[in-house]
Write a protein that holds these residues in place. Structure first.
Motif, PDB file in Angstrom:
ATOM      1  N   TRP A 115       0.838  -1.211   0.000  1.00 32.07           N
ATOM      2  CA  TRP A 115       0.000   0.000   0.000  1.00 32.07           C
ATOM      3  C   TRP A 115       0.866   1.252   0.000  1.00 32.07           C
ATOM      4  CZ3 TRP A 115      -3.784  -1.938   4.397  1.00 32.07           C
ATOM      5  CH2 TRP A 115      -4.648  -2.902   3.848  1.00 32.07           C
ATOM      6  N   ASP A 116       1.896   1.253   0.826  1.00 35.20           N
ATOM      7  CA  ASP A 116       2.781   2.425   0.881  1.00 35.20           C
ATOM      8  C   ASP A 116       3.519   2.624  -0.442  1.00 35.20           C
ATOM      9  OD1 ASP A 116       2.110   3.159   3.419  1.00 35.20           O
ATOM     10  OD2 ASP A 116       3.936   2.408   4.373  1.00 35.20           O
ATOM     11  N   ALA A 117       3.942   1.546  -1.053  1.00 37.93           N
ATOM     12  CA  ALA A 117       4.670   1.648  -2.325  1.00 37.93           C
ATOM     13  C   ALA A 117       3.818   2.366  -3.358  1.00 37.93           C
ATOM     14  CB  ALA A 117       5.037   0.246  -2.818  1.00 37.93           C
ATOM     15  N   ASP A 118       2.531   2.084  -3.357  1.00 37.21           N
ATOM     16  CA  ASP A 118       1.591   2.732  -4.272  1.00 37.21           C
ATOM     17  C   ASP A 118       1.388   4.191  -3.868  1.00 37.21           C
ATOM     18  OD1 ASP A 118      -0.289   2.852  -6.368  1.00 37.21           O
ATOM     19  OD2 ASP A 118      -1.935   2.301  -5.038  1.00 37.21           O
ATOM     20  N   ARG A 119       1.174   4.448  -2.589  1.00 36.81           N
ATOM     21  CA  ARG A 119       0.902   5.819  -2.119  1.00 36.81           C
ATOM     22  C   ARG A 119       2.098   6.735  -2.324  1.00 36.81           C
ATOM     23  NH1 ARG A 119      -2.477   3.589   3.208  1.00 36.81           N
ATOM     24  NH2 ARG A 119      -3.968   2.513   1.868  1.00 36.81           N
ATOM     25  N   LEU A 120       3.298   6.194  -2.235  1.00 35.56           N
ATOM     26  CA  LEU A 120       4.495   7.028  -2.438  1.00 35.56           C
ATOM     27  C   LEU A 120       4.604   7.520  -3.878  1.00 35.56           C
ATOM     28  CD1 LEU A 120       7.291   5.241  -0.350  1.00 35.56           C
ATOM     29  CD2 LEU A 120       6.211   7.449   0.120  1.00 35.56           C
ATOM     30  N   ASP A 121       3.784   6.997  -4.768  1.00 35.33           N
ATOM     31  CA  ASP A 121       3.834   7.421  -6.172  1.00 35.33           C
ATOM     32  C   ASP A 121       2.689   8.376  -6.536  1.00 35.33           C
ATOM     33  OD1 ASP A 121       5.388   7.191  -8.579  1.00 35.33           O
ATOM     34  OD2 ASP A 121       3.716   6.110  -9.476  1.00 35.33           O
ATOM     35  N   LEU A 122       2.034   8.936  -5.529  1.00 38.65           N
ATOM     36  CA  LEU A 122       0.891   9.821  -5.789  1.00 38.65           C
ATOM     37  C   LEU A 122       1.279  11.148  -6.433  1.00 38.65           C
ATOM     38  CD1 LEU A 122      -1.295   9.247  -2.608  1.00 38.65           C
ATOM     39  CD2 LEU A 122      -2.023   8.891  -4.986  1.00 38.65           C
TER      40      LEU A 122
END
Ligand SMILES: [Fe+2]
Length: 154
Positions: A115-122
């Protein structure tokens, strides 16, 4: 990334391959996740698969509320040889994919890392990730946070 899996995903991907939810995003999510996983012990295989699968069933680049659920269902339909995952890994992966845009923060560390890996690409869609909405201390680490953000807006 795993070529055979990528081929199967690409054949049915409905959006622009290089669009905001396409392969450049998956590549950065993979990198973010693997970087965190080396520190926190999250499962590398699950993190890599998440990167490729989590947005694979989007119908459009907007909110598309059900894309996580469709992604999880798609994951379960895939041939075991493509995933090469044990039962526990498959459960983590499908949970991570199903709920990745639900704003949750509590889960197993492997799921949190996805989840964090995805959110860090916002940053690519004009959003600065909020540290209080991240799950792991690795993602909140200023060095990684900054680096991921710079990559996301490039
Ligand atoms: Fe994503």
């Amino acid at each position: 990334m795993r070529r055979a899996l990528l081929k199967v995903v690409r054949e049915q991907f409905r959006l622009e391959w290089r669009g905001i939810h396409g392969v450049p995003h998956w590549t950065r999510v993979r990198w973010n996740g693997l970087t965190m996983a080396r520190e926190n012990g999250a499962r590398l295989d699950v993190v890599e698969l998440f990167a490729v699968l989590h947005d694979s069933q989007r119908f459009h680049d907007g909110r598309d509320r059900k894309h996580g659920a469709r992604g999880a269902d798609f994951t379960l339909q895939l041939n075991c040889e493509l995933l090469r995952l044990d039962r526990v890994g498959l459960e983590m992966l499908t949970h991570a994919v199903r709920h990745h845009s639900d704003g949750l923060t509590e889960a197993d560390v492997t799921v949190q890392t996805c989840w964090d890996a995805d959110r860090l690409d916002l940053g690519r869609v004009g959003i600065v990730p909020r540290p209080d909405r991240l799950c792991t201390e690795q993602a909140r680490d200023p060095a990684l946070f900054e680096l991921a953000y710079r990559r996301s807006v490039r």
